[in-house]
Structure formats: structure tokens, C-alpha cells
Design an enzyme around this catalytic site. Structure first.
Site, PDB file in Angstrom:
ATOM      1  N   GLU A 133       0.837  -1.193   0.000  1.00 13.53           N
ATOM      2  CA  GLU A 133       0.000   0.000   0.000  1.00 13.53           C
ATOM      3  C   GLU A 133       0.875   1.246   0.000  1.00 13.53           C
ATOM      4  O   GLU A 133       2.039   1.198   0.419  1.00 13.53           O
ATOM      5  CB  GLU A 133      -0.919   0.011   1.223  1.00 13.53           C
ATOM      6  CG  GLU A 133      -1.912  -1.129   1.232  1.00 13.53           C
ATOM      7  CD  GLU A 133      -2.931  -1.031   2.358  1.00 13.53           C
ATOM      8  OE1 GLU A 133      -3.804  -1.901   2.425  1.00 13.53           O
ATOM      9  OE2 GLU A 133      -2.837  -0.078   3.169  1.00 13.53           O
TER      10      GLU A 133
ATOM     11  N   GLU B 211       8.114 -18.716  -2.482  1.00 15.91           N
ATOM     12  CA  GLU B 211       8.280 -17.459  -3.204  1.00 15.91           C
ATOM     13  C   GLU B 211       9.753 -17.070  -3.311  1.00 15.91           C
ATOM     14  O   GLU B 211      10.239 -16.679  -4.381  1.00 15.91           O
ATOM     15  CB  GLU B 211       7.488 -16.359  -2.493  1.00 15.91           C
ATOM     16  CG  GLU B 211       7.580 -15.001  -3.149  1.00 15.91           C
ATOM     17  CD  GLU B 211       6.724 -13.956  -2.446  1.00 15.91           C
ATOM     18  OE1 GLU B 211       6.885 -12.766  -2.759  1.00 15.91           O
ATOM     19  OE2 GLU B 211       5.897 -14.340  -1.581  1.00 15.91           O
TER      20      GLU B 211
ATOM     21  N   GLU C  23      19.044  -7.668   3.451  1.00 16.61           N
ATOM     22  CA  GLU C  23      19.246  -7.437   4.889  1.00 16.61           C
ATOM     23  C   GLU C  23      18.288  -8.279   5.724  1.00 16.61           C
ATOM     24  O   GLU C  23      18.671  -8.839   6.764  1.00 16.61           O
ATOM     25  CB  GLU C  23      19.068  -5.941   5.208  1.00 16.61           C
ATOM     26  CG  GLU C  23      20.173  -5.053   4.662  1.00 16.61           C
ATOM     27  CD  GLU C  23      20.123  -4.883   3.150  1.00 16.61           C
ATOM     28  OE1 GLU C  23      21.186  -4.579   2.558  1.00 16.61           O
ATOM     29  OE2 GLU C  23      19.035  -5.054   2.553  1.00 16.61           O
TER      30      GLU C  23
END
Length: 375
Positions: A129, A244, A363
Site C-alpha cells: 500500500e 516465493e 538485509e
């Protein structure tokens, strides 16, 4: 350079089918996709017809017989071998399809999976979003229960396949007070009143990949479109992360291997100096090491034993490898052509940068691996 053992004769036949399709049907019109910002609808039908969209799906729903994640690996490797960026295909097959397979009701599967396998329904996953980014618990798109419907209001951005999708797996807040434990997933037909598409987003690289904004205004979604259980959405989303991230690792490894092959082919005719030879030898060694690591992870994933930390480790290594190899290969390329708009190695360099960011940055991958080490 090293023999691989994860594929069999059936995978080899499938690879040839995919390679022929890409050369005959995709390469000739790929420039048009880049200009348009998304693949053609004809592509989705064609790739469905050769079985790619049915990988891992039961045959009763139109799936590809005896297929598993290795078939998806074949597709990704062949796409990268040609220097194409069709990430929306992996979003459809590797990211979205598992949600339908693992969490959808039988009725939902009967409704959506056959058309998804055929290419007449393109699917997107809408999470990000404008004000939330990758922080899922901060999403503000609301779904309020009203009888046998949810009323949805909000907006999403950076949605792959957003401009093309007929189906969106939409993350919403059904209990705003519960943080990540108040997230649910809805299966949204994009013809639903109140659903709107915004801008197609321009980006660094990935010019042929569909990326768009979506918005929802008093959109009424039937309760039977809830995917799984209410307020279990965060758990469903995290359950697919290993799959994924491994998909992204496959893409990055294949991109690095392809860039190395292109560069060697180009320089072989130019009689490169010792520095260039040493650079490519180092790249070849790293690519071979990455392939061995990745193939082991693929075998574990097919066997159902790949963990989240292992997938994070492989994504970290493969995406960073992609960056190093492409950087070195671009530096060895002829400047007169490498920095032109149609440059294969130049486009691969741009296309690859996001691999170290999405589905968890490098990271974040380091944090996961460190935690696995007990640190």
C-alpha cells in the site's frame, strides 16, 4: 559446467516445448510488451495451452500432469536464457496458485483454477500500500462485514499483474485492532463494482512486467470469497514465503548464468586479455557454486523439507550473485552497445536490481539466517 541431477527426460521434453514457444511466440512481440508495459492476452492463452500455467495443479482442474516445482524452474531458466523479463508469469504460477491450492475451498478451486490454468484468468496478489510498504500489519485497506458481504475500501500499489488480472488475492484488515492477526485474504473478481485500476507504473528495468495501482471504493465482496479463515491471512502469507523466495533465487541464478554465457560468447571472438579471462573464470566458479546450492534447495523443496531459513539463505546468495555477475559482465561488454536501450546485458542489469529487494531484502534474509544460527 557441472552435471545437474534434478531433472529427468520428461523435464527435458518440457524444456524443449517451452523453448520453442518462447522463440516462436514471445521473442517476436517482446518489444511491443515493453512499450505496452505488460504481456499480451495472447501470451497468457498460449502459455496456458502448453501447460505452464498448470504446473503443480491437479489434472482435474486443468493442471499439468506429474508436474512440480522443477517444471517452473525449467520455465524460468528458459526465459532468462533469452534475456526476457516476464516476472508476472512467476507471480501467477509460483506465488498466487499455491494460495488457491492450499487454502481455497473446493468450490473456489473449481471456480478459478481451470481458467487460471487455461490463461483466461490472470491472477495478482495485492499486498503493498502507499503508506505501508512491506509492513503488512500497517495495511489500511478495510473489509467490514455487512450481512453476507464484506465492504472494502482502500488502495494498493506496486501490484504485479495489476493491470491485467481478472482475479486479485487481496489482503485486507478485518480486525483493525489486532495488527497482523487481523488480516484476511479475499478472492476478488476484478469486474466487481467499486474495483478500479490506477496508473500502470513505470520502473527501473522490468519494462514488460505489468505493475499497477488498484483502489476499492465501497466494493462489496461476498463472504464466500474469503480465502481460508477470517483473520488468518498473515499466517497464509508467511506460509508461502519459502516457495516465493526460492522462485526468486531460481530467476536470479538463471539470469547470472545467462549473462555469463552471453559475455563469454561475445568475448570469445574478441580475444580477451588476461584480466577479462580471470574475471569470467571467477564468475563461472561462482555461478557453478550457486547452481549446486540452488539445485540442492530445489530438491529439498520438491521433497517438502526446505525450511524458511534455508530458503532465505539461498535467496540471499543467488540474488547477490546475480548482482555481482551482471555488474562484471556489463563492465566487460562493448560500451557502444551495452548501454543502448536494446542491450540484452544492459536490460538484464536493470531487471535484476529489484531481486535483492522484493520478497524480503538481502538485509532481511541476513536477519533470518542469523536467527537460525541462534544469534
Amino acid at each position: 559446467m557441472l552435471t545437474r541431477s534434478i531433472f529427468d527426460a520428461e523435464h527435458d521434453e518440457f524444456r524443449q516445448r517451452v523453448r520453442t514457444f518462447l522463440n516462436d511466440e514471445v521473442v517476436p512481440e517482446y518489444a511491443e510488451w515493453q512499450a505496452e508495459g505488460r504481456p499480451s492476452s495472447r501470451f497468457w492463452k498460449g502459455v496456458g495451452a502448453i501447460g505452464v500455467l498448470g504446473i503443480g495443479v491437479p489434472e482435474e482442474y486443468g493442471g499439468l500432469a506429474r508436474s512440480d516445482f522443477r517444471h517452473s524452474v525449467v520455465v524460468t531458466e528458459e526465459i532468462q536464457r533469452l534475456g526476457l523479463a516476464i516476472g508476472g508469469l512467476r507471480v501467477h504460477t509460483d506465488i498466487c496458485v499455491p494460495y488457491l491450492l492450499h487454502h481455497a475451498s473446493e468450490e473456489q478451486q473449481r471456480r478459478w483454477l481451470p481458467s487460471m490454468c487455461a490463461g483466461s484468468t490472470v491472477v495478482a496478489l495485492a499486498l503493498s500500500e502507499p503508506g505501508a510498504g512491506s509492513d503488512l500489519k500497517a495495511i489500511s485497506t478495510r473489509a467490514e462485514r455487512d450481512g453476507d458481504h464484506y465492504v472494502v475500501n482502500g488502495a494498493k500499489t506496486f501490484i504485479s499483474n495489476g493491470a491485467s488480472a481478472e482475479l486479485v488475492i487481496l489482503a485486507v484488515k478485518t480486525d483493525p485492532s489486532a495488527g497482523r492477526d487481523g488480516i484476511s485474504l479475499l478472492l476478488v473478481d476484478t469486474s466487481t463494482p467499486g474495483f478500479a485500476r490506477g496508473r500502470r507504473l513505470d520502473k527501473l528495468g522490468l519494462k514488460a512486467q505489468d505493475l499497477a495501482e488498484l483502489s476499492f471504493t465501497d466494493m462489496r465482496v461476498p463472504v464466500d470469497c474469503l480465502l481460508g479463515e477470517e483473520n488468518h491471512g498473515f499466517r497464509y502469507l508467511t506460509s508461502n514465503l519459502a516457495h516465493e523466495r526460492l522462485s526468486i533465487a531460481v530467476n536470479s541464478q538463471a539470469a547470472a548464468a545467462a549473462a555469463l554465457e552471453w559475455t563469454v560468447d561475445d568475448l570469445r571472438q574478441a580475444r580477451p586479455g588476461q584480466d577479462a579471462k580471470f574475471t569470467l573464470a571467477a564468475c563461472a566458479t561462482e555461478v557453478a557454486a550457486g547452481q549446486a546450492l540452488l539445485d540442492q534447495a530445489i530438491a529439498q523443496h520438491v521433497a517438502g523439507t526446505l525450511g524458511v531459513a534455508e530458503a532465505a539463505l539461498v535467496k540471499l546468495f543467488s540474488t547477490e550473485l546475480q548482482g555481482r555477475v551482471l555488474d562484471r559482465c556489463l563492465a566487460l561488454a562493448d560500451p557502444a552497445t551495452a548501454y543502448a536501450g536494446e542491450s540484452r546485458i544492459g536490460n538484464a542489469y536493470l531487471d535484476g536490481r529489484v531481486s535483492r529487494i522484493y520478497a524480503g531484502s538481502s538485509e532481511i534474509m541476513k536477519v533470518i539466517v542469523a536467527q537460525h544460527l541462534g544469534l
